[in-house]
Design a protein around this motif. Structure first.
Motif, short mmCIF file in Angstrom:
data_model
loop_
_atom_site.label_atom_id
_atom_site.label_comp_id
_atom_site.label_asym_id
_atom_site.label_seq_id
_atom_site.Cartn_x
_atom_site.Cartn_y
_atom_site.Cartn_z
N LEU A 132 0.66 -1.22 0.03
CA LEU A 132 -0.03 -0.05 0.06
C LEU A 132 0.93 1.11 -0.10
O LEU A 132 1.77 1.40 0.81
N ASP A 166 -0.95 10.21 4.65
CA ASP A 166 -2.06 10.36 5.87
C ASP A 166 -3.45 10.36 5.49
O ASP A 166 -4.41 9.68 6.04
N LEU A 211 -5.49 6.77 4.92
CA LEU A 211 -5.55 5.88 5.81
C LEU A 211 -6.85 5.06 6.12
O LEU A 211 -7.11 3.77 6.14
N ALA A 215 -7.29 3.06 3.21
CA ALA A 215 -6.54 1.69 3.36
C ALA A 215 -7.16 0.86 4.53
O ALA A 215 -6.98 -0.47 4.18
N ARG A 216 -7.74 1.26 5.61
CA ARG A 216 -7.85 0.55 6.73
C ARG A 216 -9.26 -0.30 5.97
O ARG A 216 -9.46 -1.52 6.64
N LEU A 262 -7.65 -3.51 4.23
CA LEU A 262 -6.80 -4.34 5.06
C LEU A 262 -7.24 -5.76 5.31
O LEU A 262 -6.51 -6.74 5.14
N LEU A 286 2.44 -7.67 4.22
CA LEU A 286 1.75 -6.32 3.93
C LEU A 286 2.80 -5.31 4.07
O LEU A 286 3.61 -5.16 4.91
N LEU A 287 2.90 -4.47 3.10
CA LEU A 287 4.01 -3.54 3.02
C LEU A 287 3.36 -2.12 2.98
O LEU A 287 2.43 -1.98 2.24
N VAL A 288 3.85 -1.03 3.72
CA VAL A 288 3.42 0.27 3.46
C VAL A 288 4.46 1.11 3.02
O VAL A 288 5.71 1.01 3.59
#
Lengths: 530, 530
Positions: free
Chosen positions: B425, B429, B432, B435-436, B439, B449-451
């Motif tokens: 991902l 900010d 997020l 993204a949540r 997940l 999983l990578l950010v």
């Protein structure tokens, strides 16, 4: 509570649409009402769709909420009171005291998994912190936890209508791991299954969990079970039963586009080795212990001592004389189902007809249907090694004594055994040197090794292994009893360079769940953050 | 050191008896000497018999002795010096610097497993002490540890001739677990395999271990591999390679009388999600990071970013413009083998011919054989969801951008992905919240999983997961990189009421190995006994 004969699809109690099955009282062969109609293909799919929809929310319930749910199930089972015991007694022929004990074990098991969920060790949190200055490349922040596999199909077992059935060990461990569960009830105790299933459904309502966390399906045959294991939404299955049944599920699971793990606990003859000094010093006591373990519950335990191995000679003769005196006093107990009784009778007949085996003693034959007559047979190591039929499990109170001429034959018998749930050594101090030489072989063959005990009786605790190499189970890396059973329904996920606010609680830097993490290679106290 | 072209069967260097294979320099298509004749059926069986004979002694080596053995292997690999790098370079076309780095990683990996073996956490010791006074039945003393599964077959991978080959992660973790290993060398680097195999054999001699702890076999085809996985003495297999190869091994393992686990790491397209704010704020930097990750090592990584997912619009357009400018500068790198090159070319042609995909950019085509020309394609979410061919891995520097019209399409793309090794991902900010919501789906799809990073680059550490749901691997419950990989080759055994002197050292009451045991439900400090 009036039994409805209905399926439970989430919170809905609905009639099945396929051929129905009835409970049968094995003590009388009487049919018990109501009829339980099997789930249709659409009903199986409804249950799977609900489980799928419930999974993400359920697997992220807090440790406390999930533990309380397991405890709530236990309370609701206890609240069923005598009705549960009466119905289970009618459907299985098992004595009231045994069923009361089994209910206690089932509820204690749920509460033990609640404790395990709360402790959080199953999350196996591992943290490797970032090294931004590392050369030649910086190291990322890496954090691992375990998450639930997804919806799990559980198959009730006939021989433990409570502890290995609807809310038994497979269900408890899968729910503990955060997996929704769909139970295929065993046809031998549908009423018991309905009662327990409704207790689970009430706990879901009490705890305000998504309804798809639990469903209960009936079936008169194998269609529902195969449909469940074949459904793409099911991610694992737990089963305790016959080798034929377990193999069918394993094949269905492997034939999927996405193969899934099947945890099948299948067959075991649980060898018991009687060492020379032990046999010499206490033949009578060993015979008494053996007969008690053999005939307990009509021998209907996965861990029934189906094979004794000992060296020929006066000590073994004394043991056999004692067995010959004891066995005729063993009363004929009602077996769980007419099918189990006829399979037992066929197994005994096959041993009686096998020229390599001789009968040592037989118990009382009893009046009435489905009564198990205990049998002890004997053979020589050479015959045992030559005839694979003698390695087969006869589910019930039958056992085979293998006489060996020397230690080398004992070693060979051990090496040629199939995989087992248990192996038992009866030893005195003088036997320890010999026992030590056989341990490596027995460790490779069995999931649990016992000294000077009997394999029946499986403690539900952290250290238990109820598992073992194939064909005892389909997966020797696991146990189906005890808290380590939770690991069957988990998989690891690693989070790399996640901002703390996007991380799951278990992995956040302040360690808010107070877990014993593996932090930069060191095991932490629970209290630490970073 | 002169290469012999021989198999290693325990400590014996012997010529194979089947058709031979040669290394090929992919940069020139030149054949490299010597010839490596394949192992005959009898030679496979000799290696299996030696491994079987070695297993009980090897799995009971002390933690210190086993750790020293792993460290000794690392030293012997380092002592091979430049010869190893030169041969690996000739056989794979990989640059010297990359191979030196990979050698460092391979040796560090062996030393990390040595540390893991010494710490002993993998033994997962659980103790439930006896309660002789418990009512209605006393509780036995129960102790659990993990033991080695038995001999393991390891298949070398082509794309990491050191780190995922003869002494790579599978071998290191299996040896750490106490399992003898038989390696089937990858035909793409037989000389490199021989050099490393001889280093392992020297370490066995130095450490006075049974010779059957390690053997190395060659083969020009699939016979040796299938024979190994089918041999009754082999108890698990580790594999990294194609989906076809992995499936063939999985089928062979399931067709056995006793099925065994196969840990196959197969295929993954490693989705990368570019979120709106991140894309808006740093399209150029993301394009640079993407192209660098895509073209690293000619894209020959399991974790190569083969799929980008983003919402249509000016930010994505800016990203694509940057990619279109960068890709033409990427030079054509030599691929590992002529077979990998032709599979890559076929995959690129299939995308070029697919009316649902368009080419965004292509790299330099390069002169000489087996040169990888980077390709980036684009498609719409609707087309991606409709055409399963677009989900296939093209092993090499090819990637597909999926343009989505809205968040719901992004969600659907995520839900329809096959199992993956990684999902990435890129978020600021403002992203997020979105993204949540994705997940849970990504956790179900991937092992890591990578950010705000790129999936190429797999750290060898405690927290790494190099694994994921099928078809990324055959077993989502495990990882093939990092110290948790040791768990793949272990199974639990429980010891009930054993006298202390008959117990394995790890389980004795004084806790002589100073392990962090689970004692009566509590996690202990290492220093405790009972």
């Amino acid at each position: 509570m009036t039994l409805t004969g209905n399926l439970l699809i989430g919170q809905q109690s609905v009639a099945g649409e396929r051929q129905s099955v009835h409970g049968i009282n094995p003590a009388t062969n009487q049919t018990l009402e109501p009829a339980y109609a099997g789930a249709s293909t659409e009903q199986v799919e409804q249950a799977c769709a609900l489980a799928w929809a419930a999974q993400d929310a359920y697997r992220e319930t807090s440790l406390a909420a999930r533990a309380e749910f397991l405890e709530c199930i236990a309370s609701h089972i206890e609240q069923l009171g005598d009705e549960l015991i009466e119905r289970a007694h009618a459907e299985t022929g098992l004595p009231h005291a045994r069923l009361q004990g089994e209910r206690g074990r089932t509820c204690q098991q749920l509460r033990l998994f609640a404790r395990t969920v709360r402790a959080g060790e199953w999350l196996d949190v591992r943290v490797d912190t970032a090294h931004p200055q590392r050369q030649p490349l910086p190291r990322s922040d890496l954090r691992q936890r375990q998450i639930a596999l997804g919806p799990v199909a559980v198959f009730g077992a006939s021989n433990f209508p409570l502890a290995f059935s609807v809310a038994g060990g497979d269900t408890a461990s899968a729910l503990a791991a955060g997996c929704p569960v769909i139970v295929k009830a065993h046809s031998a105790h549908p009423g018991t299954s309905e009662l327990v299933g409704r207790a689970v459904a009430r706990a879901i309502k009490d705890c305000a969990l998504p309804e798809g966390v639990f469903s209960l399906l009936f079936d008169s045959g194998y269609q529902v079970g195969i449909a469940l294991v074949s459904d793409w939404r099911i991610k694992a299955a737990g089963f305790t039963g016959s080798r034929t049944g377990g193999l069918a599920l394993m094949q269905a699971a492997q034939a999927r586009l996405e193969p899934i793990p099947v945890y099948a606990e299948m067959s075991s003859i649980n060898p018991v080795l009687l060492f020379p000094a032990a046999l010499h010093n206490r033949a009578q006591a060993l015979a008494e212990g053996f007969v008690a373990s053999l005939t307990l519950g009509a021998g209907q335990f996965c861990t029934n001592p189906g094979l004794l191995v000992a060296q020929k000679g006066p000590a073994l003769d004394a043991f056999l004389r004692a067995v010959t005196e004891l066995i005729p006093h063993s009363t004929a107990q009602t077996m769980l189902t007419p099918g189990i009784f006829s399979a037992y009778a066929a197994g005994v007949t096959a041993l009686q007809d096998n020229p390599r085996a001789r009968t040592v003693a037989a118990g009382q034959s009893g009046a009435g249907p489905n009564r198990c007559q205990a049998h002890v047979f004997i053979t020589d190591a050479v015959d045992f090694l030559a005839d694979h039929r003698l390695h087969a499990e006869t589910f019930g109170a039958a056992s085979l004594v293998v006489q060996c001429s020397n230690n080398e034959e004992i070693r060979q018998v051990c090496e040629h055994l199939e995989g087992q749930l248990t192996a038992t050594l009866h030893v005195d101090d003088a036997d320890l040197a010999l026992a030590r030489t056989l341990l490596p072989s027995l460790e490779r063959k069995a999931g649990r090794l016992l000294v000077n005990g009997w394999p029946t009786g499986v403690e539900v605790c952290d250290a238990m292994v109820h598992g073992g190499p194939y064909p005892a189970t389909s997966d020797a890396r696991t146990t189906s009893v005890g808290t380590a059973a939770i690991q069957r329904f988990l998989r690891p996920v690693c989070y790399q360079d996640f901002p703390d606010k996007l991380l799951p609680t278990a992995l956040q830097k302040t360690n808010p769940l107070h877990l014993h993490r593996l932090l930069d290679g060191q095991r932490e106290d629970a209290s630490h953050g970073e």
